[in-house]
Structure formats: C-alpha cells, structure tokens
Design a protein around this motif. Structure first.
Motif, PDB file in Angstrom:
ATOM      1  N   GLY A 113      49.440  48.692  -7.166  1.00  0.00           N
ATOM      2  CA  GLY A 113      50.002  46.941  -6.775  1.00  0.00           C
ATOM      3  C   GLY A 113      49.315  46.676  -5.767  1.00  0.00           C
ATOM      4  O   GLY A 113      48.967  45.431  -5.474  1.00  0.00           O
ATOM      5  N   ILE A 114      48.811  47.292  -5.124  1.00  0.00           N
ATOM      6  CA  ILE A 114      47.643  47.073  -3.792  1.00  0.00           C
ATOM      7  C   ILE A 114      46.521  46.237  -3.474  1.00  0.00           C
ATOM      8  O   ILE A 114      46.114  45.411  -3.673  1.00  0.00           O
ATOM      9  N   PHE A 115      46.198  47.081  -5.214  1.00  0.00           N
ATOM     10  CA  PHE A 115      45.150  46.603  -5.487  1.00  0.00           C
ATOM     11  C   PHE A 115      45.127  45.385  -5.768  1.00  0.00           C
ATOM     12  O   PHE A 115      44.132  44.976  -5.950  1.00  0.00           O
ATOM     13  N   CYS A 116      45.822  45.042  -7.131  1.00  0.00           N
ATOM     14  CA  CYS A 116      46.037  43.524  -7.619  1.00  0.00           C
ATOM     15  C   CYS A 116      46.423  42.813  -6.974  1.00  0.00           C
ATOM     16  O   CYS A 116      45.770  41.640  -7.251  1.00  0.00           O
ATOM     17  N   VAL A 117      46.941  42.714  -5.531  1.00  0.00           N
ATOM     18  CA  VAL A 117      47.215  41.619  -4.860  1.00  0.00           C
ATOM     19  C   VAL A 117      46.194  41.059  -3.793  1.00  0.00           C
ATOM     20  O   VAL A 117      45.558  40.270  -3.728  1.00  0.00           O
ATOM     21  N   VAL A 118      45.175  42.462  -3.521  1.00  0.00           N
ATOM     22  CA  VAL A 118      43.779  42.308  -3.054  1.00  0.00           C
ATOM     23  C   VAL A 118      42.757  41.527  -4.482  1.00  0.00           C
ATOM     24  O   VAL A 118      42.717  40.837  -3.730  1.00  0.00           O
ATOM     25  N   PHE A 119      42.983  41.595  -5.538  1.00  0.00           N
ATOM     26  CA  PHE A 119      42.024  41.473  -5.996  1.00  0.00           C
ATOM     27  C   PHE A 119      42.815  40.362  -6.601  1.00  0.00           C
ATOM     28  O   PHE A 119      41.633  38.858  -7.371  1.00  0.00           O
ATOM     29  N   SER A 120      44.061  39.667  -6.921  1.00  0.00           N
ATOM     30  CA  SER A 120      44.670  38.934  -7.057  1.00  0.00           C
ATOM     31  C   SER A 120      43.670  37.654  -5.912  1.00  0.00           C
ATOM     32  O   SER A 120      43.788  36.064  -6.539  1.00  0.00           O
ATOM     33  N   MET A 121      44.099  37.634  -4.796  1.00  0.00           N
ATOM     34  CA  MET A 121      43.929  36.938  -3.483  1.00  0.00           C
ATOM     35  C   MET A 121      42.059  36.479  -4.020  1.00  0.00           C
ATOM     36  O   MET A 121      42.388  35.707  -3.833  1.00  0.00           O
ATOM     37  N   ILE A 122      41.346  37.292  -3.750  1.00  0.00           N
ATOM     38  CA  ILE A 122      40.017  37.522  -4.117  1.00  0.00           C
ATOM     39  C   ILE A 122      39.473  36.061  -5.363  1.00  0.00           C
ATOM     40  O   ILE A 122      39.272  35.098  -5.538  1.00  0.00           O
ATOM     41  N   THR A 123      40.676  35.987  -6.341  1.00  0.00           N
ATOM     42  CA  THR A 123      40.366  35.037  -7.003  1.00  0.00           C
ATOM     43  C   THR A 123      40.747  33.246  -6.713  1.00  0.00           C
ATOM     44  O   THR A 123      40.259  32.906  -7.724  1.00  0.00           O
ATOM     45  N   TYR A 124      41.223  33.564  -6.001  1.00  0.00           N
ATOM     46  CA  TYR A 124      41.715  32.477  -5.858  1.00  0.00           C
ATOM     47  C   TYR A 124      40.664  31.540  -4.545  1.00  0.00           C
ATOM     48  O   TYR A 124      41.078  30.452  -4.140  1.00  0.00           O
ATOM     49  N   SER A 125      39.613  32.087  -4.802  1.00  0.00           N
ATOM     50  CA  SER A 125      38.187  31.698  -3.917  1.00  0.00           C
ATOM     51  C   SER A 125      37.873  30.179  -4.833  1.00  0.00           C
ATOM     52  O   SER A 125      37.358  29.289  -4.275  1.00  0.00           O
ATOM     53  N   SER A 126      38.441  29.792  -5.748  1.00  0.00           N
ATOM     54  CA  SER A 126      37.427  29.407  -6.878  1.00  0.00           C
ATOM     55  C   SER A 126      39.184  28.248  -6.723  1.00  0.00           C
ATOM     56  O   SER A 126      38.283  27.010  -7.041  1.00  0.00           O
ATOM     57  N   PRO A 127      40.255  28.081  -6.225  1.00  0.00           N
ATOM     58  CA  PRO A 127      40.948  27.085  -6.517  1.00  0.00           C
ATOM     59  C   PRO A 127      40.325  26.417  -4.977  1.00  0.00           C
ATOM     60  O   PRO A 127      41.096  25.176  -5.288  1.00  0.00           O
ATOM     61  N   LEU A 128      39.987  27.418  -3.904  1.00  0.00           N
ATOM     62  CA  LEU A 128      40.790  26.586  -2.472  1.00  0.00           C
ATOM     63  C   LEU A 128      39.082  25.576  -2.462  1.00  0.00           C
ATOM     64  O   LEU A 128      38.552  24.839  -2.586  1.00  0.00           O
ATOM     65  N   SER A 129      38.349  26.330  -3.451  1.00  0.00           N
ATOM     66  CA  SER A 129      36.387  25.712  -3.839  1.00  0.00           C
ATOM     67  C   SER A 129      36.406  24.741  -3.827  1.00  0.00           C
ATOM     68  O   SER A 129      36.266  23.231  -3.787  1.00  0.00           O
ATOM     69  N   ALA A 130      37.413  24.636  -5.174  1.00  0.00           N
ATOM     70  CA  ALA A 130      37.804  23.111  -5.760  1.00  0.00           C
ATOM     71  C   ALA A 130      38.635  21.991  -5.052  1.00  0.00           C
ATOM     72  O   ALA A 130      38.089  21.097  -5.186  1.00  0.00           O
ATOM     73  N   MET A 131      40.026  22.376  -4.119  1.00  0.00           N
ATOM     74  CA  MET A 131      40.253  21.765  -4.003  1.00  0.00           C
ATOM     75  C   MET A 131      38.962  21.015  -2.629  1.00  0.00           C
ATOM     76  O   MET A 131      39.714  20.025  -1.815  1.00  0.00           O
ATOM     77  N   LYS A 132      38.103  21.876  -2.242  1.00  0.00           N
ATOM     78  CA  LYS A 132      37.712  21.332  -0.639  1.00  0.00           C
ATOM     79  C   LYS A 132      36.579  20.720  -1.185  1.00  0.00           C
ATOM     80  O   LYS A 132      36.337  19.479  -0.741  1.00  0.00           O
ATOM     81  N   THR A 133      36.355  20.337  -2.436  1.00  0.00           N
ATOM     82  CA  THR A 133      35.243  19.398  -3.069  1.00  0.00           C
ATOM     83  C   THR A 133      35.897  18.348  -3.624  1.00  0.00           C
ATOM     84  O   THR A 133      35.419  17.010  -3.408  1.00  0.00           O
ATOM     85  N   VAL A 134      37.455  18.349  -4.017  1.00  0.00           N
ATOM     86  CA  VAL A 134      38.201  17.272  -3.981  1.00  0.00           C
ATOM     87  C   VAL A 134      38.111  16.357  -3.207  1.00  0.00           C
ATOM     88  O   VAL A 134      38.295  15.263  -2.954  1.00  0.00           O
ATOM     89  N   VAL A 135      38.633  16.751  -1.776  1.00  0.00           N
ATOM     90  CA  VAL A 135      38.520  16.085  -0.518  1.00  0.00           C
ATOM     91  C   VAL A 135      37.598  15.485  -0.146  1.00  0.00           C
ATOM     92  O   VAL A 135      37.366  14.429   0.790  1.00  0.00           O
ATOM     93  N   SER A 136      36.748  16.347  -0.139  1.00  0.00           N
ATOM     94  CA  SER A 136      34.870  15.838   0.306  1.00  0.00           C
ATOM     95  C   SER A 136      34.507  14.644  -0.867  1.00  0.00           C
ATOM     96  O   SER A 136      34.171  13.459  -0.465  1.00  0.00           O
ATOM     97  N   ALA A 137      34.688  15.118  -2.187  1.00  0.00           N
ATOM     98  CA  ALA A 137      33.769  13.809  -2.737  1.00  0.00           C
ATOM     99  C   ALA A 137      35.182  12.671  -2.992  1.00  0.00           C
ATOM    100  O   ALA A 137      34.850  11.757  -3.849  1.00  0.00           O
ATOM    101  N   LYS A 138      36.833  12.718  -2.472  1.00  0.00           N
ATOM    102  CA  LYS A 138      37.078  12.006  -2.791  1.00  0.00           C
ATOM    103  C   LYS A 138      37.529  11.723  -4.394  1.00  0.00           C
ATOM    104  O   LYS A 138      37.900  10.571  -5.304  1.00  0.00           O
TER     105      LYS A 138
END
Length: 232
Positions: A123-148
């Motif tokens: 379960g710990i492995f699952c949580v860790v790797f799931s959280m890693i995959t959130y780098s893409s949505p966070l990156s997308a959000m940053k780009t949306v704010v920058s590009a408006k």
C-alpha cells in the motif's frame, strides 16, 4: 453496506477506465513517454495490492486494464517514435521501471513479507507512485496560470480526474482503506482545482504582443507536452 461498497467500486472502475483512455497528447512528436511509464508502474503496484488484500478485486481489475492501456501507448511510441534517441530512452526506462523493478519488488514482498505487513508495504508503494503521477496535473495547472489559457489542460481529463478521485475517496472511506483514500483524495482536490482554473481561463483575454527572444521563449514553454495523471 456491501452493496454500497460494490456500487462505488464499479463506478470507480468505470471512471478510472475513462481516465486511462484519455491521453492528452495527439502524436508521438508531442508524446512524452515518461508519464506513461510511471503510470504503468503505478498500475502494476495497484494490481498487486488488489490481489493480496482481501475483498479488493475491483482495485486489481481496473488497474490490470489500465496496465494494458498504458502498455499499448508505450508500444505505439516505441514503434512510431520520431527519433532513435527518444526510442532508446523509452526502452531503457521501460525495462528498468516497468519490468525489472516490479519483478524484484513483488518477489521480495511475496517471499520475505507476510500477512498485514505485506499489504501495508504494498500500500505504501501504491501511495508513493500515485503521488508521483500527480506531477503531470500540477505541471498542467502551472502552465494554465502562466499562459492564462486552458488549451493545454483538456476539460475531459480534468473532469474525469475530479469524478474518479471523488468516487474512490468514498470507496476508501467505506472500506476504511487509507492507502486508497490518500492518493485519491489528493486527486479529487487536484481535479477540483483544475476545474476552477478551467472556469477562470476558459475565455482567455487577447495576449499582448511581445517581440524578439521573449516571444520565442514563451512559445517554447507552451509547446511542452502535458498529461493528466490517473489515479487508482
């Protein structure tokens, strides 16, 4: 209570399936393989967790489906990759992260750990790797704010992330499974934030003209491939 748990488990399978089937990139030129390799590794971990934990077959089934989908995406990239460099990098990462690492980790957990300890470590492995995959949505959000602009954050991906996170969070609450609840609760919050950004920037104002190097630099940033992650 069992029927309610089963209902949310089935709904979670449907919403997660939609997330897995909704890649953001349109061609191998825009395709960045690393997020898909990470998502495949994440799917492997959840399949194993669903197998070893009692009454968690629905977790295993949907992530087994997701693993097949991600594998297909990676194979497509390897076949149609625009350069040998990209193809070679993807092949090496795929071999190390999606073949060697899962095989070694599963064998170690299967033969060295037992009972609840094995479930907890998985379960710990699952949580860790799931959280890693959130780098893409966070990156997308940053780009949306920058590009408006929401051009690089497709609405359906944000909507599916929101629904999927919410459904699995309820499932986790009903089953008292914190390993499922933590990443999917985070996914629900990320999905909510993405939908808010979508409403804020869905009608972008005309951008001011900029010249020279600034224009080229901004253009290069907007061309970065972005992929929303999926959660189990």
């Amino acid at each position: 209570m069992f029927s309610i748990i089963a209902l949310f488990g089935v709904l979670g399978n449907i919403t997660t399936g939609l997330v897995y089937l909704s890649p953001a990139n349109r061609s191998t030129e825009e395709f960045e393989s690393i997020p898909y390799i990470c998502k495949l590794l994440n799917a492997y971990q959840w399949v194993y967790y669903g197998i070893i934990k009692p009454d968690s077959v629905l977790v295993a089934t949907i992530n087994g489906f997701g693993a097949v989908v991600e594998l297909v995406f990676i194979v497509i990239f390897l076949v149609f990759a625009s350069t040998q460099k990209n193809e070679g990098k993807t092949a090496i990462l795929f071999g190390a992260l999606d073949l060697v690492f899962p095989a070694v980790s599963f064998l170690l957990m299967q033969f060295l750990l037992h009972g609840q300890l094995r479930i907890d470590i998985s379960g710990i492995f699952c949580v860790v790797f799931s959280m890693i995959t959130y780098s893409s949505p966070l990156s997308a959000m940053k780009t949306v704010v920058s590009a408006k602009s929401v051009e690089y954050m497709p609405f359906l991906l944000s909507f599916f992330l929101f629904i999927n996170g919410g459904v699995w969070t309820v499932y986790a609450f009903l089953t008292k499974d914190y390993f499922i609840g933590i990443p999917n609760g985070s996914g629900f919050l990320l999905g909510t934030a993405q939908l808010i950004l979508y409403v804020m920037y869905m009608n972008p104002k005309p951008s001011k003209k900029i010249s020279g190097n600034d224009s080229e630099e901004d253009g290069s940033k907007l061309d970065e491939p972005l992929i929303s992650n999926l959660v189990s």
